[in-house]
Design a protein around this motif. Structure first.
Motif, PDB file in Angstrom:
ATOM      1  N   ALA A 182       0.821  -1.202   0.000  1.00 21.36           N
ATOM      2  CA  ALA A 182       0.000   0.000   0.000  1.00 21.36           C
ATOM      3  C   ALA A 182       0.856   1.253   0.000  1.00 21.36           C
ATOM      4  O   ALA A 182       1.984   1.254   0.481  1.00 21.36           O
ATOM      5  N   ARG A 183       0.322   2.328  -0.526  1.00 21.37           N
ATOM      6  CA  ARG A 183       0.973   3.623  -0.470  1.00 21.37           C
ATOM      7  C   ARG A 183       0.673   4.276   0.865  1.00 21.37           C
ATOM      8  O   ARG A 183      -0.424   4.167   1.399  1.00 21.37           O
ATOM      9  N   ASN A 184       1.671   4.946   1.413  1.00 20.86           N
ATOM     10  CA  ASN A 184       1.483   5.589   2.707  1.00 20.86           C
ATOM     11  C   ASN A 184       1.889   7.054   2.715  1.00 20.86           C
ATOM     12  O   ASN A 184       2.110   7.636   3.769  1.00 20.86           O
ATOM     13  N   ASN A 185       2.027   7.643   1.516  1.00 16.89           N
ATOM     14  CA  ASN A 185       2.368   9.065   1.370  1.00 16.89           C
ATOM     15  C   ASN A 185       3.703   9.412   2.022  1.00 16.89           C
ATOM     16  O   ASN A 185       3.857  10.478   2.621  1.00 16.89           O
ATOM     17  N   LEU A 186       4.667   8.510   1.888  1.00 16.42           N
ATOM     18  CA  LEU A 186       6.024   8.763   2.353  1.00 16.42           C
ATOM     19  C   LEU A 186       6.986   8.698   1.170  1.00 16.42           C
ATOM     20  O   LEU A 186       6.944   7.758   0.382  1.00 16.42           O
ATOM     21  N   GLY A 226       1.513  16.935  -0.300  1.00 10.27           N
ATOM     22  CA  GLY A 226       0.918  16.094   0.725  1.00 10.27           C
ATOM     23  C   GLY A 226       1.745  14.891   1.123  1.00 10.27           C
ATOM     24  O   GLY A 226       1.221  13.925   1.681  1.00 10.27           O
ATOM     25  N   TYR A 227       3.052  14.942   0.868  1.00 12.30           N
ATOM     26  CA  TYR A 227       3.934  13.838   1.244  1.00 12.30           C
ATOM     27  C   TYR A 227       4.778  14.207   2.457  1.00 12.30           C
ATOM     28  O   TYR A 227       5.193  15.358   2.613  1.00 12.30           O
ATOM     29  N   ASP A 228       5.051  13.217   3.294  1.00 13.53           N
ATOM     30  CA  ASP A 228       6.061  13.336   4.334  1.00 13.53           C
ATOM     31  C   ASP A 228       7.351  12.733   3.811  1.00 13.53           C
ATOM     32  O   ASP A 228       7.343  11.906   2.892  1.00 13.53           O
ATOM     33  N   ALA A 262       9.274   3.441   2.104  1.00  9.24           N
ATOM     34  CA  ALA A 262       8.600   4.596   1.508  1.00  9.24           C
ATOM     35  C   ALA A 262       7.930   4.180   0.199  1.00  9.24           C
ATOM     36  O   ALA A 262       8.153   3.083  -0.318  1.00  9.24           O
ATOM     37  N   ASP A 263       7.086   5.066  -0.335  1.00  8.05           N
ATOM     38  CA  ASP A 263       6.419   4.785  -1.612  1.00  8.05           C
ATOM     39  C   ASP A 263       7.388   4.881  -2.780  1.00  8.05           C
ATOM     40  O   ASP A 263       7.167   4.293  -3.842  1.00  8.05           O
ATOM     41  N   GLY A 264       8.450   5.641  -2.605  1.00  8.83           N
ATOM     42  CA  GLY A 264       9.470   5.831  -3.626  1.00  8.83           C
ATOM     43  C   GLY A 264      10.625   6.555  -2.971  1.00  8.83           C
ATOM     44  O   GLY A 264      10.505   7.047  -1.853  1.00  8.83           O
ATOM     45  N   CYS A 265      11.762   6.630  -3.665  1.00 12.02           N
ATOM     46  CA  CYS A 265      12.931   7.234  -3.019  1.00 12.02           C
ATOM     47  C   CYS A 265      13.717   8.111  -3.989  1.00 12.02           C
ATOM     48  O   CYS A 265      13.877   7.774  -5.164  1.00 12.02           O
TER      49      CYS A 265
END
Length: 370
Positions: free
Chosen positions: A83-87, A120-122, A148-151
């Protein structure tokens, strides 16, 4: 005599009496007589054709072992994996994470933070490089960024194999700085070629006819871009180029001595151009050698810097002619691209232009006698 322990047969569970902890995949693997990787593939229903093929017999043994142990997947781990977590992650390949406001990477991070907040990302800052850089801890040193969702990655030198593996896995990755040599890796970059060409053309317009580039001896893409623009600028101005126009130094401070500078000036060199790096070694070596040679700038020789001055240059020192790297804009562009990849969109960010800086270190070239 103690009897050897018998290996548990697949499908026969040990007694769960008194157990209070959740069964783990490693226990399922031992009971089924397979590896933990095989258990992960079976329990996550991986049938996509990638990696090893799992036979039906092996699959049945794993499922039977999981049922007998009462194994239930960890919901938190599942959410992290699927899942995506906005990180968004940020990983620096420098020796320590650049939290000092005087560090050359600091403006990049400001742009990253502001753009991430606007979307809206942390941010999650991965600081493993403090122990010697990514890759120092083995082939899985970067695996934790998958939390994270991506780096976003920053750094002059990167572990190519690990980044290629992440790209092949489909994990959203963006490198801040050109990385065309890694196929499939998304990146954002500054237009160092055009900016370096412009610096040379301005020196040529001042009357300089022999110009030398001082750079570090590696194959970092940013260095290659600056050299390409430098040599192209010489060619367009009809000035001598080639190998004699570029000094590649493994250790600029040790190799660019006062005697070497005097010899180059005696041979007609009237301007030195240094590349910017995160160490600032080429610029520091050039200015130090010119001073040690007893030459004044810009009266005796002109100096230029292909990038921004080192942040810790002492107040009162002359501002070098050159260009400013748009670090804040690059950080924001990297976040925009990474957010698009996380959302599954096709996106590309154009090269960011650099702003010319006139400075005070360049003056007219020597008078040409007819």
């Amino acid at each position: 005599m103690e009897q050897p322990r018998k290996r548990a047969k697949p499908g026969r569970a040990p007694s769960p009496t008194g157990r209070t902890s959740r069964p783990r995949q490693a226990e399922v693997a031992r009971l089924a007589g397979v590896s933990q990787a095989t258990v992960s593939l079976v329990l996550n229903a991986r049938r996509d054709g990638k990696g090893a093929t799992i036979s039906e017999d092996t699959r049945k043994r794993v499922l039977d072992a999981a049922r007998s142990l009462g194994y239930v997947p960890d919901p938190a781990a599942r959410r992290l994996a699927a899942a995506r977590n906005n990180l968004l992650g940020v990983f620096s390949f420098t020796a320590t994470f650049p939290t000092d406001v005087q560090h050359s990477y600091y403006p990049f991070l400001v742009g990253v933070e502001q753009e991430a907040a606007a979307r809206g990302y942390d941010l999650v800052l991965f600081t493993g490089s403090s122990s010697g850089g990514a890759g120092a801890a083995g082939p899985d040193a970067l695996s934790r960024v998958r939390l994270a969702d991506g780096c976003l990655f920053l750094g002059r030198h990167v572990p190519r194999a690990e980044l290629k593996r992440m790209v092949a896995d489909g994990f959203p990755v963006v490198h801040l700085g050109r990385r065309e040599e890694l196929e499939g890796l998304a990146w954002v970059g500054a237009d160092y070629v055009s900016a370096s060409r412009d610096v040379v053309s301005r020196l040529a317009a001042l009357g300089h006819r022999r110009i030398v580039l001082v750079r570090e001896d590696d194959d970092a893409p940013a260095s290659g871009d600056r050299q390409e623009g430098f040599l192209d600028g010489l060619a367009r101005a009809g000035l001598p180029g080639g190998a004699d126009a570029v000094l590649r130094c493994a250790d600029p401070v040790a190799e660019l001595t006062a005697d070497r500078v005097r010899a180059l000036v005696a041979d007609g060199v009237s301007a030195f151009v240094a590349e910017e790096t995160d160490t600032g070694a080429a610029w520091r070596a050039t200015t130090a050698a010119v001073r040690a040679a007893g030459l004044s700038c810009p009266e005796d020789v002109s100096l230029a810097l292909l990038g921004s001055p080192p942040p810790d240059v002492a107040a009162g020192e002359p501002v070098p002619m050159g260009f400013d790297v748009p670090r804040h804009a690059l950080g924001a562009a990297a976040v925009r691209l990474l957010a698009a990849l996380v959302a599954g969109e096709q996106a590309q960010e154009p090269l960011v232009a650099c702003d010319f800086r006139s400075g005070t270190t360049a003056g007219p070239g020597p008078v040409q006698l007819s």
